[in-house]
Design a protein around this motif. Sequence first.
Motif, PDB file in Angstrom:
ATOM      1  N   PHE A 118      40.677  33.521  44.569  1.00 35.30           N
ATOM      2  CA  PHE A 118      41.665  34.566  44.039  1.00 35.30           C
ATOM      3  C   PHE A 118      40.971  35.087  42.577  1.00 35.30           C
ATOM      4  O   PHE A 118      40.814  36.339  42.487  1.00 35.30           O
ATOM      5  N   PHE A 119      40.493  34.433  41.921  1.00 37.73           N
ATOM      6  CA  PHE A 119      40.130  34.739  40.590  1.00 37.73           C
ATOM      7  C   PHE A 119      38.688  35.696  40.807  1.00 37.73           C
ATOM      8  O   PHE A 119      38.576  36.398  39.889  1.00 37.73           O
ATOM      9  N   SER A 120      37.973  35.292  41.828  1.00 39.22           N
ATOM     10  CA  SER A 120      36.791  35.862  41.950  1.00 39.22           C
ATOM     11  C   SER A 120      37.006  37.461  42.461  1.00 39.22           C
ATOM     12  O   SER A 120      36.432  38.314  42.556  1.00 39.22           O
ATOM     13  N   ALA A 121      38.208  37.694  43.088  1.00 36.03           N
ATOM     14  CA  ALA A 121      38.888  38.994  43.482  1.00 36.03           C
ATOM     15  C   ALA A 121      39.379  39.593  42.447  1.00 36.03           C
ATOM     16  O   ALA A 121      39.241  41.010  42.322  1.00 36.03           O
ATOM     17  N   VAL A 122      40.150  39.141  41.292  1.00 39.20           N
ATOM     18  CA  VAL A 122      41.005  39.966  40.293  1.00 39.20           C
ATOM     19  C   VAL A 122      40.159  39.971  38.988  1.00 39.20           C
ATOM     20  O   VAL A 122      40.425  40.687  38.528  1.00 39.20           O
ATOM     21  N   ALA A 123      39.127  39.099  38.857  1.00 39.33           N
ATOM     22  CA  ALA A 123      38.583  39.188  37.678  1.00 39.33           C
ATOM     23  C   ALA A 123      36.978  38.760  38.151  1.00 39.33           C
ATOM     24  O   ALA A 123      36.318  37.879  37.644  1.00 39.33           O
ATOM     25  N   PRO A 124      36.439  40.053  38.679  1.00 40.31           N
ATOM     26  CA  PRO A 124      35.105  39.722  38.971  1.00 40.31           C
ATOM     27  C   PRO A 124      33.976  39.606  37.957  1.00 40.31           C
ATOM     28  O   PRO A 124      33.602  40.609  37.180  1.00 40.31           O
ATOM     29  N   VAL A 125      33.297  38.267  37.779  1.00 39.77           N
ATOM     30  CA  VAL A 125      32.225  38.050  36.960  1.00 39.77           C
ATOM     31  C   VAL A 125      31.243  37.556  37.828  1.00 39.77           C
ATOM     32  O   VAL A 125      30.038  37.368  37.083  1.00 39.77           O
ATOM     33  N   VAL A 126      31.424  37.609  39.087  1.00 35.15           N
ATOM     34  CA  VAL A 126      30.213  37.232  39.811  1.00 35.15           C
ATOM     35  C   VAL A 126      30.519  37.699  41.192  1.00 35.15           C
ATOM     36  O   VAL A 126      31.750  38.048  41.633  1.00 35.15           O
ATOM     37  N   SER A 127      29.427  38.086  42.061  1.00 35.16           N
ATOM     38  CA  SER A 127      29.905  38.595  43.466  1.00 35.16           C
ATOM     39  C   SER A 127      30.618  37.670  44.187  1.00 35.16           C
ATOM     40  O   SER A 127      30.439  36.484  44.092  1.00 35.16           O
ATOM     41  N   ARG A 128      31.166  38.070  45.082  1.00 37.97           N
ATOM     42  CA  ARG A 128      31.937  37.377  46.268  1.00 37.97           C
ATOM     43  C   ARG A 128      30.636  36.333  46.800  1.00 37.97           C
ATOM     44  O   ARG A 128      31.505  35.264  47.161  1.00 37.97           O
TER      45      ARG A 128
END
Lengths: 190, 208
Positions: free
Chosen positions: A142-152
């Motif tokens: 979830f946080f990699s979708a809403v607060a992208p600091v890194v690629s999926r």
Amino acid sequence: MEIQSSSRWRIAGFGGQGVILSGMILGRAVSIFENRHATMMQSFGPEARGGACSAQVTLSDEQILYPYVKKPDVLVAMSQQALGLYLPLLRPGGKLIYEEDLVDIGDQGDLPEGVTAYGVPATKIAEKLRRRIVLNIVMVGFFSAVAPVVSRESARKAVLYSVPKGTEALNGRAYDMGYKYGVDTYGGES
Amino acid sequence: MKLGLDQGFQGQYPDRRVLNNDVEVMIRPLVADDEDQLLAFYRDLPPETRLRLRQDNSNRKILQRFLEEIPLGRMVTMGGFEVEGEKLVGECSLRIMHHGWARHVGELKYSLMPKWSPTGLGGILIMELVEVASSQGLDKLVYQVLDDQVRLKKMLQEMGFVQEAILRDHATDLSGKKHDIYIMSNYMAELWRKMEDMIMYQEFPPLP
């Protein structure tokens, strides 16, 4: 959403929720899979399982000279106690990410100025997978979708790299479901 | 111990999954009404795959006996279907004893159309049944692999299965050739305990 060049995070909750592993995965995704820089500090309450637990993660394109996070850009709250403790420290304009069945943020208007809140029913999603223990991996998705600091891709690789052998498939699904919830609910790239 | 799929599981099918080659498949448990689909699937398998079937399900009578196990809760079978046309392209079965000293053990086996073999469909079907096994209270899963099923053995190892025993010349394939059987096993509770232990160790490391 554009990937940010640097970000300071506080991930907090109860012991046993996988708070530290979430921070570790985030740091690994940035440092090992994207060749950038990451540091993590961790702290625990004096209790055994169920006590307070938090990770301070700094991510950057540049070398990091100070690993402590005093005022995070992103707060991930996985317990009410964590919200109470760390919300006042969240930077104006920062992001609050919370487990919506474990944390009540009250009225959006009560949040500090400029803070955007993103809630996810991570426990319910983990229960759909019949493994509550993957709650933290749902949160990572979830946080990699809403607060992208890194690629999926890097975040997902870091998840599979970090979990015990044999549990990769279910943890991968937990990540995907958390990510999808973030994209479907708050927008972003799918 | 519960019999067959519980309501929670029934409700989540049919489901769709994206494979490694970005092709979407539909998965759902198979029932007795799928007899013709299953028969066509087994009969379409190439001879080299059929040779290694544990039982020749391309024979309708044998297949019917296999399907009779499903409503009794002794077998849960998950099928993978092409989205268009809903053609069955792979199946994976979990056999459950329910009684006796191996009542905590489930046995898996799967068959796949060779074209679908490198897509990850086999792993998806097995993982579905690992979750079913977990919900049924099974502690251990076993898979009997023939000595020349190298890719299958590797895939199971990647999923946490370990080789537990070898039975020499224990299988005779449909051509009459003898094979060694490798018994691969996976302790599910142990697997997830490792995840819990890892989290607890990180969050509450032992005092120095």
